[in-house]
Design an enzyme around this catalytic site. Sequence first.
Site, PDB file in Angstrom:
ATOM      1  N   ASP A  42       1.740   8.439 -11.486  1.00 18.92           N
ATOM      2  CA  ASP A  42       2.358   8.046 -10.219  1.00 18.92           C
ATOM      3  C   ASP A  42       2.724   9.305  -9.450  1.00 18.92           C
ATOM      4  O   ASP A  42       3.226  10.261 -10.038  1.00 18.92           O
ATOM      5  CB  ASP A  42       3.613   7.197 -10.475  1.00 18.92           C
ATOM      6  CG  ASP A  42       3.992   6.324  -9.295  1.00 18.92           C
ATOM      7  OD1 ASP A  42       4.159   6.873  -8.183  1.00 18.92           O
ATOM      8  OD2 ASP A  42       4.119   5.096  -9.470  1.00 18.92           O
ATOM      9  N   ASP A  67      -1.767  12.199  -8.353  1.00 17.70           N
ATOM     10  CA  ASP A  67      -2.175  11.382  -7.213  1.00 17.70           C
ATOM     11  C   ASP A  67      -3.595  10.874  -7.440  1.00 17.70           C
ATOM     12  O   ASP A  67      -4.482  11.669  -7.802  1.00 17.70           O
ATOM     13  CB  ASP A  67      -2.118  12.254  -5.942  1.00 17.70           C
ATOM     14  CG  ASP A  67      -2.183  11.448  -4.654  1.00 17.70           C
ATOM     15  OD1 ASP A  67      -3.022  10.521  -4.562  1.00 17.70           O
ATOM     16  OD2 ASP A  67      -1.411  11.759  -3.722  1.00 17.70           O
ATOM     17  N   SER A 131      -5.471  -8.617  -3.831  1.00 19.39           N
ATOM     18  CA  SER A 131      -4.408  -9.299  -3.093  1.00 19.39           C
ATOM     19  C   SER A 131      -4.908 -10.602  -2.497  1.00 19.39           C
ATOM     20  O   SER A 131      -6.077 -10.724  -2.121  1.00 19.39           O
ATOM     21  CB  SER A 131      -3.904  -8.382  -1.972  1.00 19.39           C
ATOM     22  OG  SER A 131      -3.119  -9.094  -1.037  1.00 19.39           O
ATOM     23  N   TYR A 155      -4.939  -3.435   5.295  1.00 20.57           N
ATOM     24  CA  TYR A 155      -4.589  -3.619   3.884  1.00 20.57           C
ATOM     25  C   TYR A 155      -5.553  -4.591   3.213  1.00 20.57           C
ATOM     26  O   TYR A 155      -6.092  -4.320   2.130  1.00 20.57           O
ATOM     27  CB  TYR A 155      -3.149  -4.136   3.766  1.00 20.57           C
ATOM     28  CG  TYR A 155      -2.760  -4.516   2.357  1.00 20.57           C
ATOM     29  CD1 TYR A 155      -2.560  -3.541   1.381  1.00 20.57           C
ATOM     30  CD2 TYR A 155      -2.599  -5.851   1.993  1.00 20.57           C
ATOM     31  CE1 TYR A 155      -2.210  -3.873   0.082  1.00 20.57           C
ATOM     32  CE2 TYR A 155      -2.246  -6.197   0.698  1.00 20.57           C
ATOM     33  CZ  TYR A 155      -2.055  -5.202  -0.249  1.00 20.57           C
ATOM     34  OH  TYR A 155      -1.721  -5.549  -1.541  1.00 20.57           O
ATOM     35  N   LYS A 159      -8.419  -3.960   0.038  1.00 20.14           N
ATOM     36  CA  LYS A 159      -8.488  -4.726  -1.209  1.00 20.14           C
ATOM     37  C   LYS A 159      -9.856  -5.400  -1.377  1.00 20.14           C
ATOM     38  O   LYS A 159     -10.397  -5.467  -2.488  1.00 20.14           O
ATOM     39  CB  LYS A 159      -7.364  -5.756  -1.253  1.00 20.14           C
ATOM     40  CG  LYS A 159      -5.975  -5.132  -1.372  1.00 20.14           C
ATOM     41  CD  LYS A 159      -5.862  -4.270  -2.621  1.00 20.14           C
ATOM     42  CE  LYS A 159      -4.461  -3.729  -2.838  1.00 20.14           C
ATOM     43  NZ  LYS A 159      -4.382  -2.907  -4.066  1.00 20.14           N
ATOM     44  N   ASN A 184       1.954 -12.893  -3.738  1.00 20.56           N
ATOM     45  CA  ASN A 184       3.384 -12.718  -3.436  1.00 20.56           C
ATOM     46  C   ASN A 184       4.249 -12.573  -4.694  1.00 20.56           C
ATOM     47  O   ASN A 184       5.052 -13.445  -5.018  1.00 20.56           O
ATOM     48  CB  ASN A 184       3.881 -13.874  -2.571  1.00 20.56           C
ATOM     49  CG  ASN A 184       3.208 -13.875  -1.213  1.00 20.56           C
ATOM     50  OD1 ASN A 184       2.141 -14.474  -1.041  1.00 20.56           O
ATOM     51  ND2 ASN A 184       3.802 -13.188  -0.253  1.00 20.56           N
ATOM     52  N   ARG A 283       4.895 -11.817  12.307  1.00 24.23           N
ATOM     53  CA  ARG A 283       4.347 -10.485  12.102  1.00 24.23           C
ATOM     54  C   ARG A 283       2.829 -10.511  12.246  1.00 24.23           C
ATOM     55  O   ARG A 283       2.156 -11.395  11.722  1.00 24.23           O
ATOM     56  CB  ARG A 283       4.708  -9.951  10.714  1.00 24.23           C
ATOM     57  CG  ARG A 283       6.194  -9.790  10.490  1.00 24.23           C
ATOM     58  CD  ARG A 283       6.492  -8.993   9.242  1.00 24.23           C
ATOM     59  NE  ARG A 283       5.734  -9.427   8.073  1.00 24.23           N
ATOM     60  CZ  ARG A 283       5.856  -8.901   6.864  1.00 24.23           C
ATOM     61  NH1 ARG A 283       6.717  -7.916   6.662  1.00 24.23           N
ATOM     62  NH2 ARG A 283       5.137  -9.348   5.845  1.00 24.23           N
TER      63      ARG A 283
END
Length: 324
Positions: A42, A67, A131, A155, A159, A184, A283
């Site tokens: 991480d 990274d 996702s 995003y 994915k 979620n 959004r």
Amino acid sequence: MAFRQLQFPEDSVFLVTGGAGFIGSNLCEAILEMGYTVRCLDNLSTGHIENIEPFMDNPLFTFLKEDIRDLEACMKACDGVSYVLNEAAWGSVPRSIEMPLLYEEINIRGTLNMMEAARQKGVKKFVYASSSSVYGDSTVLPKKEGGEGKLLSPYALTKRTDEEYGHLYKTLYGLDTYGLRYFNVFGRRQDPNGAYAAVIPKFLKLLLAGETPTINGDGMQSRDFTYVDNVIEGNLRACLAPSEAAGEAYNIGAGGREYLIDVYRHLCEALGIEREPVYGPPRAGDIRDSNADISKAREKLGYDPSYDFRAGITEAIAWYRANL
């Protein structure tokens, strides 16, 4: 929890990228408790060292501050690794709309670096986070693999691209890849802070602080809120899945559907609070409704989630009460 009964070879080494993040740290903890070696990579751009501090003295745990955009670091991290659980990515649809170039760099090139390193180092299984956002503007419910619509955010595009690379790395190079489309996810250690925080920890933090949360939109948007232990099970099941199931993406959810306003009211009730929310504009890039058909993951991965929304939210509320 069902995943604790799963067994791997005694000398198994797991590499968890993004291991200091919300999902990654929970994966590290679960695998360590099962008695296997964990390597955590991480760069702490969105993860927190506090999430992994309890494991630092465990002889089975190693932390690498690296990274995934650095191919050489990925190669070193994969040396001697049996299973890669690639959770290193930047989340948040709104933030991706503001920073598309950075998302391409981290979520696409970074994931590709990890796949290539895993291929070259002979990793058995490469499991990566996708996702539910890949379903885009499809209005069909429940969401089923193969029924994707037009993508709504950078995003989501990152994915979906990862999934295409996952398929190619299986068909061209024989690397067993499994894409997990998370729906979620919520639970312990999910960061409630910042403009891009997920809705459940943000609501809980504000309510516990005596403040009033804002619901973006009319509150009638729905989600398949999925407790983090279900996601742990999905990852570990994928590590044990047959090679014939590789190269594909799978829905990892609870199989339920909760309206956002009902989630808000449930949190208020559980906390003994009476407070009406504030409503704000919707959004950009958000999917209106989402719930998962998990039949493919059940059939091919043996995925069987232990927590529905009510059971998971009870655990989450208890954790935030104790830790906020």
